[in-house]
Enzyme design. Sequence first.
Site, PDB file in Angstrom:
ATOM      1  CB  THR A  94     -15.821  54.335  57.517  1.00  0.00           C
ATOM      2  OG1 THR A  94     -16.313  53.656  57.760  1.00  0.00           O
ATOM      3  CG2 THR A  94     -14.920  55.638  58.519  1.00  0.00           C
ATOM      4  NE  ARG A 140     -22.611  49.065  63.915  1.00  0.00           N
ATOM      5  CZ  ARG A 140     -21.607  49.182  63.143  1.00  0.00           C
ATOM      6  NH1 ARG A 140     -21.969  50.641  62.569  1.00  0.00           N
ATOM      7  NH2 ARG A 140     -20.460  48.888  63.087  1.00  0.00           N
ATOM      8  N   GLY A 146     -21.455  52.663  64.803  1.00  0.00           N
ATOM      9  CA  GLY A 146     -20.264  51.991  64.868  1.00  0.00           C
ATOM     10  C   GLY A 146     -19.771  52.896  65.617  1.00  0.00           C
ATOM     11  CG  ASP A 147     -15.371  52.637  64.364  1.00  0.00           C
ATOM     12  OD1 ASP A 147     -16.326  52.537  63.939  1.00  0.00           O
ATOM     13  OD2 ASP A 147     -14.057  53.198  64.302  1.00  0.00           O
ATOM     14  CB  THR A 188     -11.585  51.950  58.607  1.00  0.00           C
ATOM     15  OG1 THR A 188     -12.927  51.552  57.674  1.00  0.00           O
ATOM     16  CG2 THR A 188     -10.315  52.114  58.387  1.00  0.00           C
ATOM     17  N   GLY A 189     -13.297  50.318  60.623  1.00  0.00           N
ATOM     18  CA  GLY A 189     -13.478  48.642  60.456  1.00  0.00           C
ATOM     19  C   GLY A 189     -14.364  48.045  60.954  1.00  0.00           C
ATOM     20  N   GLY A 212     -16.713  48.091  63.912  1.00  0.00           N
ATOM     21  CA  GLY A 212     -17.117  49.129  64.595  1.00  0.00           C
ATOM     22  C   GLY A 212     -17.409  49.042  65.984  1.00  0.00           C
TER      23      GLY A 212
HETATM   24  N1  ASP Z   1     -16.061  51.538  61.272  1.00  0.00           N
HETATM   25  C1  ASP Z   1     -17.698  51.816  60.576  1.00  0.00           C
HETATM   26  C2  ASP Z   1     -18.646  51.513  61.428  1.00  0.00           C
HETATM   27  O1  ASP Z   1     -18.571  50.046  61.994  1.00  0.00           O
HETATM   28  C3  ASP Z   1     -17.290  51.315  59.681  1.00  0.00           C
HETATM   29  C4  ASP Z   1     -15.913  51.065  58.272  1.00  0.00           C
HETATM   30  O2  ASP Z   1     -14.908  51.204  59.191  1.00  0.00           O
HETATM   31  O3  ASP Z   1     -16.547  51.198  57.586  1.00  0.00           O
HETATM   32  O4  ASP Z   1     -19.584  51.768  61.761  1.00  0.00           O
END
Ligand code: ASP
Length: 315
Positions: free
Chosen positions: A182, A210, A212-213, A233-234, A236
């Site tokens: 991300t 799916r 994510g956030d 980022t993380g 999600g």
């Molecule tokens: N937050 C992103 C997701 O869950 C993934 C990421 O931050 O690498 O899609």
Amino acid sequence: MSDYTIVLHGGAGTILKEDMTPALEQAYCDGLQQALDLGYAVLEQGGTAVNAVKAALVILEDNVLFNAGRGAVFTKKGVQEMDAAIMDGSDLSAGAVAGVRNVRNPIELATEVMRNSNHVFLSGKGANDFAIKQGVKLEPDEYFFSQFRYDQWKAIRDSDTYSLDHTNHHLEELMRDKKFGTVGAVACDSKGNLAAATSTGGMTNKKYGRIGDSPVIGAGTYANNATCAISCTGHGEMFIRSVAAYDVSCLMEYKGLSLQEAMDTVVNRKLMALHGEGGMIGVDAKGNAAMVLNSAGMYRGMKNSKGVTEVSIYK
Ligand code: ASP
């Protein structure tokens, strides 16, 4: 005229020095620096925060090292489905796309949604149709192929067929091993306007469409001139459940916390309580920047009109 600042991230997760080579470290830092310089140049020339974050993200999306655009990870079906969002803190306008394929720069498409549609959030085939209508650049599947993403995916693509008892715990073990990708940018321009943008390929081996956030306004991306601009980022799912980016804004607006205090509260207390691994970058309308992570590393950097510039990876 106020101080202007741009802050970037290139993903957070189990990024350990012992897993890196000096050459790879340098390549990540160079990629971040290049995007910082370009985004900063937009601000320096009097450009808007929105244009600065978009310009920086295009550079990161084109860089195969980051999990967005060209470097997007593989889904369970072995393709790339990308999510992106952009928000303008000056009027709370926003644009987001989810599950788009073959779009070279999903952040361009999100910006088109913000500026040239009556909507905020488009998904899947409809979003792709809109990309074609708006003349947003598309690329063939080969453009998105990279051997190291493919190998990452190959290593786990069969994992849940093994695991008949596919509990959350097992899922979390899988996630813990992985480095999140991300890319994100937040900026404060010389007029004190804020903007945030985030773009991602999501999580390796994701399935069932799916999302994510990252493209969810308020979860992974949020900007409001009255408070802050945030890109996350993380993992999600936890960021969505925490409404993480908007929570930072709320803590500032309703509780009077500073940007740094609000981000610390969300990342190190609230997300940790949900085992939500990751981090976020933020900026406020005075041009103050913050970068907070609860994981081992987060590719990140900032540059401002006071002459401060920094790029770092580890906690
Ligand atoms: N937050 C992103 C997701 O869950 C993934 C990421 O931050 O690498 O899609």
